[in-house]
Design a protein around this motif. Structure first.
Motif, mmCIF file in Angstrom:
data_model
loop_
_atom_site.group_PDB
_atom_site.id
_atom_site.type_symbol
_atom_site.label_atom_id
_atom_site.label_comp_id
_atom_site.label_asym_id
_atom_site.label_seq_id
_atom_site.Cartn_x
_atom_site.Cartn_y
_atom_site.Cartn_z
ATOM 1 N N GLU A 16 4.099 0.793 5.352
ATOM 2 C CA GLU A 16 2.841 0.586 4.639
ATOM 3 C C GLU A 16 2.885 1.248 3.261
ATOM 4 O OE1 GLU A 16 -1.886 1.414 5.364
ATOM 5 O OE2 GLU A 16 -0.560 1.247 7.092
ATOM 6 N N TYR A 20 2.379 -0.543 -0.512
ATOM 7 C CA TYR A 20 1.467 -0.063 -1.555
ATOM 8 C C TYR A 20 2.215 0.304 -2.837
ATOM 9 C CZ TYR A 20 -2.483 0.070 1.659
ATOM 10 O OH TYR A 20 -3.478 -0.280 2.516
ATOM 11 N N ILE A 36 -5.974 -4.503 -4.111
ATOM 12 C CA ILE A 36 -5.921 -3.059 -4.373
ATOM 13 C C ILE A 36 -7.291 -2.553 -4.803
ATOM 14 C CG2 ILE A 36 -4.972 -1.303 -5.932
ATOM 15 C CD1 ILE A 36 -3.011 -2.127 -3.761
ATOM 16 N N THR A 39 -9.484 -2.504 -1.573
ATOM 17 C CA THR A 39 -9.074 -1.460 -0.635
ATOM 18 C C THR A 39 -9.356 -0.064 -1.185
ATOM 19 O OG1 THR A 39 -7.322 -2.887 0.208
ATOM 20 C CG2 THR A 39 -7.136 -0.533 0.682
ATOM 21 N N SER A 72 -7.407 7.435 -5.178
ATOM 22 C CA SER A 72 -7.760 6.014 -5.167
ATOM 23 C C SER A 72 -7.937 5.476 -6.583
ATOM 24 C CB SER A 72 -9.015 5.781 -4.329
ATOM 25 O OG SER A 72 -10.091 6.548 -4.821
ATOM 26 N N MET A 75 -4.496 4.905 -8.098
ATOM 27 C CA MET A 75 -3.863 3.688 -7.563
ATOM 28 C C MET A 75 -4.441 2.430 -8.231
ATOM 29 S SD MET A 75 -1.572 2.852 -5.396
ATOM 30 C CE MET A 75 -1.031 1.570 -4.308
ATOM 31 N N THR A 79 -2.076 0.099 -10.779
ATOM 32 C CA THR A 79 -1.865 -1.306 -10.440
ATOM 33 C C THR A 79 -2.383 -2.224 -11.535
ATOM 34 O OG1 THR A 79 -2.072 -0.754 -8.107
ATOM 35 C CG2 THR A 79 -2.280 -3.080 -8.687
#
Length: 95
Positions: A16, A20, A36, A39, A72, A75, A79
């Motif tokens: 996993e 990611y 992304i 989530t 978070s 991320m 991305t």
């Protein structure tokens, strides 16, 4: 992910994480970026709520929120930045 990852919980965590990492480093389509955002956006909201309510509920929520919110948001930022910086010819398909 490999079929083995579904049977071994320890390997599942690594598989996993690999998914990611690939999504953050080389997002292939807008669907990946939206996934992304969905989530990790929910995780960011939960982290913000923990920070906001942490003083009233308990210090462990404050600590968890202080970890979840920046991770978070990082991320999401990484991305999105990598998707916007890519060139149309950069997309490579794994065989």
């Amino acid at each position: 992910m490999s079929p083995y990852a579904a049977t071994d919980p320890f390997e599942s965590v690594f598989a996993e994480g690999h998914v990611y990492r690939q999504a953050a480093e080389r997002p292939r389509s807008i669907i990946v970026v939206l996934g992304i955002w969905l989530t990790f956006g929910m995780i960011a909201v939960a982290g913000a709520m923990m920070l906001f309510l942490g003083r009233e509920i308990g210090i462990e929520y404050l600590i968890a929120g202080a970890f979840l919110l920046p991770v978070s948001l990082l991320m999401i930022w990484k991305t999105t930045k990598n998707y916007l910086a890519r060139r149309p010819g950069d997309v490579k398909h794994d065989s």
